[in-house]
Enzyme design. Structure first.
Site, PDB file in Angstrom:
ATOM      1  N   LYS A  96       0.833  -1.193   0.000  1.00 26.37           N
ATOM      2  CA  LYS A  96       0.000   0.000   0.000  1.00 26.37           C
ATOM      3  C   LYS A  96       0.873   1.250   0.000  1.00 26.37           C
ATOM      4  O   LYS A  96       0.666   2.157  -0.817  1.00 26.37           O
ATOM      5  CB  LYS A  96      -0.886  -0.029   1.253  1.00 26.37           C
ATOM      6  CG  LYS A  96      -2.073   0.883   1.192  1.00 26.37           C
ATOM      7  CD  LYS A  96      -2.898   0.771   2.487  1.00 26.37           C
ATOM      8  CE  LYS A  96      -3.671  -0.535   2.582  1.00 26.37           C
ATOM      9  NZ  LYS A  96      -4.225  -0.762   3.926  1.00 26.37           N
ATOM     10  N   ARG A 121      -3.175   3.198   8.603  1.00 27.52           N
ATOM     11  CA  ARG A 121      -3.510   2.012   7.805  1.00 27.52           C
ATOM     12  C   ARG A 121      -2.361   1.019   7.786  1.00 27.52           C
ATOM     13  O   ARG A 121      -1.215   1.395   7.641  1.00 27.52           O
ATOM     14  CB  ARG A 121      -3.813   2.440   6.368  1.00 27.52           C
ATOM     15  CG  ARG A 121      -4.544   3.741   6.261  1.00 27.52           C
ATOM     16  CD  ARG A 121      -4.601   4.265   4.848  1.00 27.52           C
ATOM     17  NE  ARG A 121      -5.259   3.371   3.932  1.00 27.52           N
ATOM     18  CZ  ARG A 121      -5.299   3.561   2.616  1.00 27.52           C
ATOM     19  NH1 ARG A 121      -4.676   4.591   2.069  1.00 27.52           N
ATOM     20  NH2 ARG A 121      -5.919   2.708   1.841  1.00 27.52           N
ATOM     21  N   GLY A 129      -8.565  -7.231   4.599  1.00 24.47           N
ATOM     22  CA  GLY A 129      -9.379  -7.339   5.802  1.00 24.47           C
ATOM     23  C   GLY A 129      -8.708  -8.029   6.978  1.00 24.47           C
ATOM     24  O   GLY A 129      -9.332  -8.239   8.010  1.00 24.47           O
ATOM     25  N   MET A 136      -5.930  -7.046   8.669  1.00 24.33           N
ATOM     26  CA  MET A 136      -5.383  -6.165   9.685  1.00 24.33           C
ATOM     27  C   MET A 136      -6.243  -4.915   9.771  1.00 24.33           C
ATOM     28  O   MET A 136      -7.218  -4.781   9.062  1.00 24.33           O
ATOM     29  CB  MET A 136      -3.935  -5.866   9.364  1.00 24.33           C
ATOM     30  CG  MET A 136      -3.069  -7.110   9.533  1.00 24.33           C
ATOM     31  SD  MET A 136      -1.369  -6.789   9.159  1.00 24.33           S
ATOM     32  CE  MET A 136      -1.481  -6.370   7.462  1.00 24.33           C
ATOM     33  N   ARG A 181      -3.494  -1.502  -6.302  1.00 21.96           N
ATOM     34  CA  ARG A 181      -2.634  -2.691  -6.260  1.00 21.96           C
ATOM     35  C   ARG A 181      -3.038  -3.581  -7.423  1.00 21.96           C
ATOM     36  O   ARG A 181      -4.133  -3.419  -7.988  1.00 21.96           O
ATOM     37  CB  ARG A 181      -2.810  -3.445  -4.952  1.00 21.96           C
ATOM     38  CG  ARG A 181      -4.229  -3.916  -4.758  1.00 21.96           C
ATOM     39  CD  ARG A 181      -4.431  -4.541  -3.389  1.00 21.96           C
ATOM     40  NE  ARG A 181      -5.856  -4.715  -3.153  1.00 21.96           N
ATOM     41  CZ  ARG A 181      -6.432  -4.671  -1.968  1.00 21.96           C
ATOM     42  NH1 ARG A 181      -5.716  -4.476  -0.889  1.00 21.96           N
ATOM     43  NH2 ARG A 181      -7.722  -4.849  -1.843  1.00 21.96           N
ATOM     44  N   HIS A 199     -16.169  -8.733   1.463  1.00 26.26           N
ATOM     45  CA  HIS A 199     -15.180  -9.694   1.946  1.00 26.26           C
ATOM     46  C   HIS A 199     -15.334 -11.043   1.250  1.00 26.26           C
ATOM     47  O   HIS A 199     -14.357 -11.649   0.813  1.00 26.26           O
ATOM     48  CB  HIS A 199     -15.331  -9.845   3.462  1.00 26.26           C
ATOM     49  CG  HIS A 199     -14.393 -10.832   4.070  1.00 26.26           C
ATOM     50  ND1 HIS A 199     -14.753 -12.127   4.341  1.00 26.26           N
ATOM     51  CD2 HIS A 199     -13.097 -10.719   4.405  1.00 26.26           C
ATOM     52  CE1 HIS A 199     -13.713 -12.762   4.845  1.00 26.26           C
ATOM     53  NE2 HIS A 199     -12.688 -11.932   4.898  1.00 26.26           N
ATOM     54  N   SER A 255      14.823 -41.830 -12.813  1.00 26.73           N
ATOM     55  CA  SER A 255      13.624 -41.053 -12.532  1.00 26.73           C
ATOM     56  C   SER A 255      13.564 -40.912 -11.014  1.00 26.73           C
ATOM     57  O   SER A 255      13.572 -41.905 -10.291  1.00 26.73           O
ATOM     58  CB  SER A 255      12.383 -41.776 -13.052  1.00 26.73           C
ATOM     59  OG  SER A 255      11.237 -41.052 -12.682  1.00 26.73           O
ATOM     60  N   CYS A 266       9.138 -38.379 -11.035  1.00 20.11           N
ATOM     61  CA  CYS A 266       7.807 -38.953 -11.184  1.00 20.11           C
ATOM     62  C   CYS A 266       6.992 -38.917  -9.899  1.00 20.11           C
ATOM     63  O   CYS A 266       5.969 -39.541  -9.799  1.00 20.11           O
ATOM     64  CB  CYS A 266       7.902 -40.372 -11.723  1.00 20.11           C
ATOM     65  SG  CYS A 266       8.733 -41.502 -10.614  1.00 20.11           S
ATOM     66  N   TYR A 285      12.791 -33.885 -17.694  1.00 26.57           N
ATOM     67  CA  TYR A 285      11.330 -33.800 -17.678  1.00 26.57           C
ATOM     68  C   TYR A 285      10.794 -33.971 -16.265  1.00 26.57           C
ATOM     69  O   TYR A 285      11.497 -34.443 -15.364  1.00 26.57           O
ATOM     70  CB  TYR A 285      10.712 -34.855 -18.609  1.00 26.57           C
ATOM     71  CG  TYR A 285      10.877 -36.283 -18.122  1.00 26.57           C
ATOM     72  CD1 TYR A 285       9.949 -36.832 -17.225  1.00 26.57           C
ATOM     73  CD2 TYR A 285      11.941 -37.068 -18.540  1.00 26.57           C
ATOM     74  CE1 TYR A 285      10.106 -38.119 -16.757  1.00 26.57           C
ATOM     75  CE2 TYR A 285      12.097 -38.363 -18.079  1.00 26.57           C
ATOM     76  CZ  TYR A 285      11.177 -38.881 -17.181  1.00 26.57           C
ATOM     77  OH  TYR A 285      11.338 -40.155 -16.706  1.00 26.57           O
TER      78      TYR A 285
HETATM   79  P1  ADP Z   1      -7.578  -2.378   3.825  1.00 23.77           P
HETATM   80  O1  ADP Z   1      -6.150  -2.703   3.636  1.00 23.77           O
HETATM   81  O2  ADP Z   1      -8.290  -3.316   4.718  1.00 23.77           O
HETATM   82  O3  ADP Z   1      -8.260  -2.105   2.524  1.00 23.77           O
HETATM   83  P2  ADP Z   1      -7.273   0.453   4.102  1.00 23.77           P
HETATM   84  O4  ADP Z   1      -6.078   0.927   4.812  1.00 23.77           O
HETATM   85  O5  ADP Z   1      -7.205   0.510   2.636  1.00 23.77           O
HETATM   86  O6  ADP Z   1      -7.614  -1.005   4.626  1.00 23.77           O
HETATM   87  O7  ADP Z   1      -8.492   1.281   4.629  1.00 23.77           O
HETATM   88  C1  ADP Z   1      -9.824   0.895   4.453  1.00 23.77           C
HETATM   89  C2  ADP Z   1     -10.643   2.028   3.919  1.00 23.77           C
HETATM   90  O8  ADP Z   1     -10.522   3.172   4.718  1.00 23.77           O
HETATM   91  C3  ADP Z   1     -10.203   2.478   2.552  1.00 23.77           C
HETATM   92  O9  ADP Z   1     -10.793   1.741   1.575  1.00 23.77           O
HETATM   93  C4  ADP Z   1     -10.659   3.908   2.497  1.00 23.77           C
HETATM   94  O10 ADP Z   1     -11.948   3.989   1.983  1.00 23.77           O
HETATM   95  C5  ADP Z   1     -10.642   4.322   3.924  1.00 23.77           C
HETATM   96  N1  ADP Z   1      -9.486   5.198   4.076  1.00 23.77           N
HETATM   97  C6  ADP Z   1      -8.219   4.847   4.317  1.00 23.77           C
HETATM   98  N2  ADP Z   1      -7.416   5.923   4.330  1.00 23.77           N
HETATM   99  C7  ADP Z   1      -8.216   6.979   4.104  1.00 23.77           C
HETATM  100  C8  ADP Z   1      -8.000   8.375   3.977  1.00 23.77           C
HETATM  101  N3  ADP Z   1      -6.777   8.889   4.076  1.00 23.77           N
HETATM  102  N4  ADP Z   1      -9.044   9.158   3.748  1.00 23.77           N
HETATM  103  C9  ADP Z   1     -10.285   8.630   3.624  1.00 23.77           C
HETATM  104  N5  ADP Z   1     -10.567   7.335   3.724  1.00 23.77           N
HETATM  105  C10 ADP Z   1      -9.542   6.517   3.960  1.00 23.77           C
HETATM  106 MG    MG Z   2      -7.722  -0.882   1.187  1.00 23.11          MG
END
Ligand code: ADP
Ligand code: MG
Ligand code: MG
Length: 922
Positions: A49, A119, A128, A130, A369, A487, A812, A879, A899
């Site tokens: 990220k 984040r 989801g 962390m 990503r 999710h 083999s 094998c 192979y």
């Molecule tokens: P995950 O890795 O679980 O997707 P994120 O770190 O991307 O978690 O955060 C989840 C959500 O929080 C993001 O999809 C975004 O909508 C919101 N978010 C994160 N950072 C910001 C920010 N700087 N401003 C507004 N919303 C944010």
């Molecule tokens: Mg995210």
């Protein structure tokens, strides 16, 4: 996954060490924004990220500024009793100061506060798993400032209640007591809404939100006897600590185990300026993919919610709108998104999964990503991006996880059966494929049923990370709420699970364990079927049929009629143009051999002869042979077996039509063929005209304490040379017959002696085989093309490979037994501790599925080196099961084997994996 191209970006600051004030100081924080320190290449240090936020900032996309705390801090944190490096505090303050300057606002300012999101972000995305905390920096005073400054008190208090909830949950630990208990904050919210007679959280007024904040704070106080922190730096450090701690939470650990992510990688923490999608009707938040991640189609795909913050979309609080609707809701932002969609693909050269927020019509990018995708989508996207010149062929081949190919081969529902079936409802097609099973409403029950061999379809309103184990256990997943980025959809795509989500016509009652749909009641345990390609949900179990690819390969469907087949074919052709390894198959019957040829196998690498012994009533002759008391009795029994074996080999030679066929001589311990129950023993005794006691006595005498290390393999052939003689004769006579048949077929036989550890035990066998070959060739006046070689499957065979190679014409590697004998672990009995060994990181992968490269792999290497030292051109193959495992294939490629051989359905996977191995090495 390979890194996105960074050619066009400026050079990044060197990672880790940077001179400061003469002393070398480790750089723990990296800025992004007006000034950007990192870029996409620093993924290991900044997490996926953080690295991509930096990259997006560099190419001029609108990213709210912030900074990334590196993964090295996480590692440090866990190595030093959860303490931070001493310089971190200053770096964080510098980072905050830099953002303050860019934004013209101060963190904690009571009149115009700067707010942050905190984040997590590991090297590989772990959706989801962390925690993220939004709106950090609000307290009783700053919330008033925000309200005044924005002239939008509703918005300010909405942010505050969100912040307290997230912080209270994630950092302070106010959470549901167990799986079935409700989330305490949701409860408070729920009660308030009920009191007020309001349904949606967007209906709550300023006063309502203030009340909610009061109750949230009271909840925290009641649960913890602690007050919600008002100091903004205390909040920030609390959040940073929570992100690092979440690296070791249960769900993250389970996830890492499933995807083989080492704990040592750690997570980074991103501290980023908040932008607000909850500022009213000109604001929104959403998630989008540059292409359809379920089927790979080149369409803009995603969803958004107006007047919301990010977590609302993923959590399924409200059902989001499909991204196409944004065109009329916010035309300017939509046009900008379309443009960004193109730019992202052009820059990252792959399908992107991105998150955005629109604040008062202004678009911000929060994440991008390489999008997780299903196997089918992986193939389609690679082929189409190549056509669109976004990827060259080599990249396209590298981008398709080799296992994806198998998702083009899995069965689909039988068309005729589908026509007759009752459609219950339709949802969003989120994970392609066909699944039938019993309805189950909880993850734990799905898991339980799985251990009992009961197939299930996990039906939930929506899933959460707690459901992960159940999702793994179920055949398919069905949710009644949540969209394409929920999710359930995310996880299904990644695991290749069949999944339908957002089937809103279904209503689930967990308490009663039923679901209702179009007036029908479906109970837990009832059968349903779901088609994750179309989104259709059917009553009852539906018969499955061969996939399109298999139908084309077997001539039942025209290639032009199947786009899936064309995709498959393109990728297979590409793979064959790069790979150096040959791909053979393990097949014991003409049917299997034929199927493997259709899949592209170039020969048989392992044909087990003992399987042929079990068919029909030949087992009786086998038993007579085993129970014979002397050689002449044994020869008489073998004589009866000869025609059967000969016929089997004829079938296989014909099916293989001139491709090499490696035939392994009799391998298993003899007692495996004998009857174990007394009734069967009596019957056998009668048939053989022997007293029952004699038969029972012989059976007992053949029993072994440790059959895996007992009288088997070439030990049998050396004890009873007449067995080898009969088998050789069957092979050579079969060869002569098909070569001289009405439609002559070419034969390439490779006879393989199993379980050799001493050159001499091979030598005795080779002499017999060569003698019989000479006899048959003379009798039948043909010249048969054959080789005699050995399996290397005990350590002594590997370490004396130089001696063995003086006699063997090929090796083999039987890596199944080499793993058992090399590790001293029984494949059948190691289940009791392998799980624990995985947890402890002693053996990160099951060594029977993926070769133990450092140990067993080294035995193979010794065998290769020593064997080739004696005979430069010694033909070498594998094998074992490992022949179909992509990581093992890479390893074997690097050792220079000729192979690998795998089961027929794995052949396409092996072809692709072999190409990838060759490309990796080049
Ligand atoms: P995950 O890795 O679980 O997707 P994120 O770190 O991307 O978690 O955060 C989840 C959500 O929080 C993001 O999809 C975004 O909508 C919101 N978010 C994160 N950072 C910001 C920010 N700087 N401003 C507004 N919303 C944010
Ligand atoms: Mg995210
Ligand atoms: Mg073996």
């Amino acid at each position: 996954m390979s890194k996105p191209s960074t050619k066009k970006t400026k050079k990044a600051t060197a990672p880790a060490k940077k001179a400061a004030g003469g002393k070398s100081k480790i750089k723990y924080t990296y800025l992004f924004g007006a000034k950007t320190d990192g870029d996409a290449s620093l993924r290991n240090l900044l997490g996926g990220k953080g690295a991509n936020l930096a990259e997006m900032a560099r190419i001029g996309l609108p990213v709210p500024p912030g900074f990334t705390i590196t993964t090295e801090v996480c590692t440090y944190y866990y190595e030093n009793g959860k303490k931070y490096p001493s310089t971190l505090d200053a770096s964080v303050r510098e980072g905050v100061a830099s953002v303050e300057k860019q934004m013209g606002k101060l963190f904690g300012d009571e009149s115009d506060p700067l707010l942050f999101s905190v984040r997590s972000g590991a090297r590989e995305s772990m959706p989801g798993m962390m925690d993220t905390i939004l709106n950090l920096g609000l307290n009783d005073k700053t919330v008033e400032g925000l309200a005044q400054k924005t002239n939008n008190p509703r918005f300010a208090w909405d942010c505050y209640r969100r912040f307290i909830q997230m912080y209270g949950d994630v950092v302070m630990g106010v959470q549901a007591e167990d799986e079935s208990a409700p989330d305490p904050f949701h409860e408070v919210m729920h009660h308030l809404k009920e009191e007020l007679g309001k349904k949606l959280d967007t209906e709550l007024s300023v006063e309502d939100l203030k009340e909610l904040v009061k109750r949230y704070k009271a909840l925290i106080k009641a649960k913890l006897n602690k007050t919600f922190p008002q100091d903004v730096y205390e909040q920030l450090w609390g959040a940073i600590g929570a992100v690092f701690s979440s690296w070791m939470n249960d769900r993250a650990i389970i996830y890492r185990q499933k995807y083989g992510i080492p704990a040592a990688w750690g997570t980074a923490v991103n501290v980023q300026t908040m932008v607000f999608g909850n500022k009213g009707d000109t604001s929104a938040t959403g998630v989008a993919f540059t292409r359809d991640p379920a089927n790979g189609e080149n369409v803009f795909y995603g969803e958004y919610l107006i007047n919301a913050q990010g977590e609302d979309v993923v959590a399924g609080v409200r059902t989001p709108n499909p991204i196409a609707d944004l065109k009329k809701d916010m035309p300017k932002a939509f046009a900008q998104l379309l443009d960004i969609r193109k730019r992202l693909e052009k820059h990252f050269r792959d399908m992107q999964d991105f998150e955005f927020t629109i604040e008062e019509n202004k678009l911000f990018m929060l994440q991008t990503r390489n999008g997780k995708r299903t196997g089918l989508a992986a193939v389609r996207i690679a082929v189409e991006m190549n056509k669109e010149k976004l990827m060259d062929v080599k990249t396209a081949v590298k981008k398709i996880p080799a296992d994806s190919i198998s998702s083009l081969l899995v069965p689909v529902f039988d068309t005729a059966a589908v026509k007759k079936a009752t459609v219950l409802a339709k949802g969003l097609a989120a994970g392609p494929g066909a699944a039938s099973g019993k309805v189950v409403f909880t993850a734990s029950k799905a898991e339980l049923w799985h251990t009992q061999g009961v197939k299930s379809v996990l039906c939930r309103e929506e899933t959460s990370p707690e459901d992960l184990r159940g999702m793994i256990a179920a055949e398919g997943i069905l949710t009644s709420r949540g969209g394409v980025s929920s999710h359930a959809a995310l996880v299904a795509r990644q695991m290749g699970k069949v999944c339908i989500c957002g089937a809103s016509e279904i209503s689930i009652d967990y308490a009663k364990r039923i679901m209702t749909v179009s007036g029908k009641i479906i109970k837990e345990g009832d059968d349903i079927s779901i088609d994750g390609t179309t989104g259709e949900i059917f009553e009852g179990e539906i018969k499955t049929a061969d996939s399109e690819v298999i139908r084309v390969l077997s001539g039942k469907l025209k290639a032009e009629k199947s786009y899936t087949f064309q995709l498959f074919n393109t990728v297979m052709k590409w793979a064959d143009s790069f790979r150096k390894l040959g791909i053979r198959t393990n097949a014991d019957s003409p049917e299997q051999a034929k199927m493997a040829l259709e899949f592209g196998a170039e020969g048989i690498g392992l044909c087990r002869t003992e399987h042929m012994f079990f068919e029909g009533d030949r087992i009786d002759s086998v038993r007579e042979m085993i129970l014979a008391t002397d050689k002449s009795e044994r020869e008489a029994a073998l004589k009866k077996l000869l025609p059967y074996q000969r016929k089997d080999f004829e079938g296989i030679f014909k099916a293989m039509d001139g491709h090499p066929v490696t035939i392994r001589l009799l391998d298993p311990p003899l007692h495996e063929f004998l009857p174990h129950e007394s009734a069967a023993r009596n019957a056998l005794a009668e048939k053989m005209n022997l007293p029952t006691e004699v038969v029972s006595e012989r059976c007992r005498a053949l029993e072994e304490q440790n059959p895996m290390l007992g009288h088997r393999g070439c030990r049998l052939g050396n004890s009873y040379p007449e067995i080898t003689e009969m088998q050789s004769r069957a092979i050579f006579e079969a060869a002569a017959n098909v070569m001289k048949g009405k439609k002559p077929v070419k034969v390439k036989a490779e006879i393989m002696v199993p379980l050799v550890g001493f050159v001499q035990e091979l030598k005795y066998q080779v002499d017999i085989i060569n003698r019989v070959a000479a006899e048959v060739m003379k009798e039948r006046k043909v010249k048969i093309d054959y080789l005699v070689g050995t399996m290397i499957e005990v350590p002594r065979g590997a370490v004396t490979a130089d001696e063995i190679a003086t006699v063997a014409q090929f090796f083999s590697f039987g890596t199944n037994d080499l793993t058992q004998t090399g590790l001293g672990m029984s494949r059948d009995d190691s289940g009791s501790f392998l799980g624990r060994y995985k947890d402890l990181d002693i053996l990160p992968k099951n060594p029977f599925a993926s070769i133990d490269q450092g140990g067993v792999g080294q035995l193979v290497k010794i065998g290769v080196d020593k064997g080739r030292a004696t005979k430069k051109d010694l033909k070498l193959g594998v094998c074992g099961e490992h022949g179909g495992d992509p990581d093992s294939i890479t390893f074997f490629h690097n050792l220079g084997l000729n192979y690998v051989s795998c089961s027929p359905p794995r052949v396409p996977v092996a072809r692709l994996a072999a190409a990838q191995a060759a490309l990796k090495q080049a």
